[in-house]
Design a protein around this motif. Structure first.
Motif, PDB file in Angstrom:
ATOM      1  N   LEU A 201      -2.962  -6.146   2.732  1.00  0.00           N
ATOM      2  CA  LEU A 201      -2.424  -6.143   1.383  1.00  0.00           C
ATOM      3  C   LEU A 201      -1.222  -7.057   1.297  1.00  0.00           C
ATOM      4  CD1 LEU A 201      -0.259  -3.023   0.753  1.00  0.00           C
ATOM      5  CD2 LEU A 201      -1.490  -3.244   2.878  1.00  0.00           C
ATOM      6  N   LEU A 202      -0.835  -7.403   0.078  1.00  0.00           N
ATOM      7  CA  LEU A 202       0.362  -8.200  -0.127  1.00  0.00           C
ATOM      8  C   LEU A 202       1.540  -7.253  -0.230  1.00  0.00           C
ATOM      9  CD1 LEU A 202      -0.913 -10.771  -2.777  1.00  0.00           C
ATOM     10  CD2 LEU A 202      -0.783 -11.037  -0.293  1.00  0.00           C
TER      11      LEU A 202
ATOM     12  N   LYS B  91     -10.437  -2.423  -1.924  1.00  0.00           N
ATOM     13  CA  LYS B  91     -10.260  -0.979  -2.082  1.00  0.00           C
ATOM     14  C   LYS B  91      -8.855  -0.705  -2.597  1.00  0.00           C
ATOM     15  CE  LYS B  91     -11.456   2.991   0.768  1.00  0.00           C
ATOM     16  NZ  LYS B  91     -11.935   3.411   2.079  1.00  0.00           N
ATOM     17  N   LYS B  92      -8.715   0.373  -3.362  1.00  0.00           N
ATOM     18  CA  LYS B  92      -7.395   0.840  -3.789  1.00  0.00           C
ATOM     19  C   LYS B  92      -7.164   2.195  -3.146  1.00  0.00           C
ATOM     20  CE  LYS B  92      -4.394   1.717  -7.612  1.00  0.00           C
ATOM     21  NZ  LYS B  92      -3.603   0.817  -8.341  1.00  0.00           N
ATOM     22  N   ILE B  93      -6.040   2.312  -2.445  1.00  0.00           N
ATOM     23  CA  ILE B  93      -5.653   3.563  -1.790  1.00  0.00           C
ATOM     24  C   ILE B  93      -4.278   3.926  -2.324  1.00  0.00           C
ATOM     25  CG2 ILE B  93      -5.171   4.725   0.390  1.00  0.00           C
ATOM     26  CD1 ILE B  93      -7.094   2.723   1.723  1.00  0.00           C
ATOM     27  N   GLY B  94      -4.217   4.980  -3.113  1.00  0.00           N
ATOM     28  CA  GLY B  94      -2.960   5.332  -3.759  1.00  0.00           C
ATOM     29  C   GLY B  94      -2.523   4.186  -4.650  1.00  0.00           C
TER      30      GLY B  94
ATOM     31  N   LEU C 259      -7.758  -5.162   1.106  1.00  0.00           N
ATOM     32  CA  LEU C 259      -9.060  -5.392   1.719  1.00  0.00           C
ATOM     33  C   LEU C 259      -9.206  -4.457   2.914  1.00  0.00           C
ATOM     34  CD1 LEU C 259     -11.640  -7.145   1.756  1.00  0.00           C
ATOM     35  CD2 LEU C 259     -10.392  -8.765   3.203  1.00  0.00           C
ATOM     36  N   TRP C 260     -10.222  -3.583   2.881  1.00  0.00           N
ATOM     37  CA  TRP C 260     -10.510  -2.604   3.940  1.00  0.00           C
ATOM     38  C   TRP C 260     -11.599  -3.203   4.816  1.00  0.00           C
ATOM     39  CZ3 TRP C 260      -8.699   2.421   4.963  1.00  0.00           C
ATOM     40  CH2 TRP C 260      -9.468   3.202   5.812  1.00  0.00           C
TER      41      TRP C 260
END
Length: 130
Positions: A94-95, A66-69, A74-75
């Motif tokens: 996330l990294l 997923k991309k958030i902003g 990974l969600w």
């Protein structure tokens, strides 16, 4: 801070929310060193058995990229019981840099899953990584 050889930075920030059904809603942000060659997928593959062992009736309901902003990761939404109480949890992995991973994990009573989903999403939107 400087630590001896073999110590890893596992910084944590904890944010407490309201109590519902006897569980205080919270979000924990944890930073961990990546092992050589690790990706978000391999970090999750390493963490999943640990969670399964620590949480009774561990069940994953959502696991998706997923991309958030500005943040891609990974969600994961999962549920289970700890200390006899049912709970829901949401993790976003996330990294944060080439050598670190960041985990934003929220915990709440199942009745608060929508509130938790929004709180975790908002926390990720407000992340400012160097």
């Amino acid at each position: 801070l400087t630590f001896p050889e073999g110590w890893d930075d596992a910084s944590q920030y904890i944010f407490g929310g309201p109590v519902a059904d006897g569980i205080r809603t919270n979000i924990v942000v944890t930073q961990q060193a990546l092992q050589k060659g690790e990706t978000i997928d391999t970090v999750w593959a390493r963490q999943k058995p640990q969670l399964s062992a620590a949480i009774a009736n561990f069940k994953i309901s959502i696991e998706e990229k997923k991309k958030i902003g500005a943040h891609s990761g990974l969600w994961i939404e999962f549920s289970g019981a700890q200390q006899g109480r049912q709970l829901c949890q949401i993790a976003f992995l996330l990294l944060s840099s080439g050598a670190m991973s960041l985990s934003v994990t929220g915990t709440a009573a199942p009745s608060q899953s929508d509130v938790l989903r929004k709180a975790v999403n908002d926390a990720i939107l407000n992340l400012k990584l160097k």
